[in-house]
Scaffold this motif. Sequence first.
Motif, PDB file in Angstrom:
ATOM      1  N   ARG A  13       2.686   0.209  -5.888  1.00 25.90           N
ATOM      2  CA  ARG A  13       1.899   1.293  -5.304  1.00 25.90           C
ATOM      3  C   ARG A  13       0.684   0.761  -4.541  1.00 25.90           C
ATOM      4  N   LEU A  68      -5.655   8.673  -1.615  1.00 27.65           N
ATOM      5  CA  LEU A  68      -4.310   8.551  -1.056  1.00 27.65           C
ATOM      6  C   LEU A  68      -3.544   7.634  -1.996  1.00 27.65           C
ATOM      7  N   ARG A  69      -2.439   8.136  -2.521  1.00 30.34           N
ATOM      8  CA  ARG A  69      -1.602   7.367  -3.464  1.00 30.34           C
ATOM      9  C   ARG A  69      -0.216   7.234  -2.845  1.00 30.34           C
ATOM     10  N   ILE A  70       0.215   5.980  -2.655  1.00 23.96           N
ATOM     11  CA  ILE A  70       1.531   5.699  -2.091  1.00 23.96           C
ATOM     12  C   ILE A  70       2.356   5.007  -3.167  1.00 23.96           C
ATOM     13  N   GLU A  71       3.401   5.659  -3.619  1.00 28.26           N
ATOM     14  CA  GLU A  71       4.315   5.101  -4.617  1.00 28.26           C
ATOM     15  C   GLU A  71       5.477   4.467  -3.864  1.00 28.26           C
ATOM     16  N   HIS A  76       7.201   7.856  -1.923  1.00 23.57           N
ATOM     17  CA  HIS A  76       6.500   9.141  -1.925  1.00 23.57           C
ATOM     18  C   HIS A  76       4.996   8.879  -1.831  1.00 23.57           C
ATOM     19  N   TRP A  77       4.273   9.775  -1.158  1.00 25.35           N
ATOM     20  CA  TRP A  77       2.823   9.659  -1.053  1.00 25.35           C
ATOM     21  C   TRP A  77       2.180  11.005  -1.322  1.00 25.35           C
ATOM     22  N   THR A  78       0.929  10.960  -1.824  1.00 25.77           N
ATOM     23  CA  THR A  78       0.135  12.176  -2.027  1.00 25.77           C
ATOM     24  C   THR A  78      -1.284  11.920  -1.540  1.00 25.77           C
ATOM     25  N   TYR A  79      -1.878  12.950  -0.958  1.00 21.66           N
ATOM     26  CA  TYR A  79      -3.267  12.885  -0.501  1.00 21.66           C
ATOM     27  C   TYR A  79      -4.017  14.022  -1.163  1.00 21.66           C
ATOM     28  N   GLU A  91       1.460  15.967   0.774  1.00 24.36           N
ATOM     29  CA  GLU A  91       2.331  15.000   0.131  1.00 24.36           C
ATOM     30  C   GLU A  91       3.645  14.958   0.885  1.00 24.36           C
ATOM     31  N   LEU A 155       6.306  -0.752   3.352  1.00 22.15           N
ATOM     32  CA  LEU A 155       6.460   0.662   3.683  1.00 22.15           C
ATOM     33  C   LEU A 155       7.580   0.911   4.690  1.00 22.15           C
TER      34      LEU A 155
END
Length: 185
Positions: A13, A68-71, A76-79, A91, A155
Motif C-alpha cells: 500500500r 489518500l490510501r492506495i491498496e 483499490h484507492w480511497t480519498y 474511491e 500502479l
Amino acid sequence: MNRPILKIDDDRRIVLAEQRLGPAILTVMLIVVLLGIRGLAPSTVAAQALFAMAALWAAAGLLRVHELRIEIAQRHWTYRRGWIFRPPQREGDFSDLDHVSIEANTAVDGLVTSRLRSRLIFLHFRDWPEGIIALGFPMGPNVAVDRAESYGRRLGLPVVDRTDSGDADGATDSQGEPGTGDSAA
C-alpha cells in the motif's frame, strides 16, 4: 488543512495522510494552561471557560482526516477529507488513475529550488479535476526518476517527465522507455 504527506510506501500500500501532531500538541498545551489557571486563580471562571473551549476546538482537529490510501494488491484507492467518521469522499479502482508525473519544483516567484529538492512527483486521476496528489517530498532528479518509475510499475501507470531533463516530448513509460507523451492531452 494541510496537504497529505507520504506515511506508508511499501509493496502492499501507499498511504498519504495529513500530519495530526499539531492539533494534539495544541490540545495538550491548552489543557496545561487551563489546569494552571484553575490551580493559580480558581476564581477566573471566564478564562477557564475560554481555555476549555479552545482545548475542545483543538481536540476536534484530531477527528479530522485528509488521506489518500492506495491498496496495491486489491487495486483499490480511497480519498478521505473531513471528519474521521464520514465515508470516503472518493474511491475507485486503478482504472481511475491516469499517470504519474515528475515536475520541476519551483519557488513562488518562478525560481528553481536547489538541485537536491528540484523535483516533485504527482499522481494524476482521470475524471477528477482536482485529483492531483503529491507523492512525497521534493527530491533530486535521479531520486525522482527512480521513485516515479517505482510508483508507475506498482500502479501500472505511465510516467510523464515534465521537466527539461526528459526526452524530446518529456514522456517515459513506467519502464523508462519513450512514451506517448501526456495522457491528459
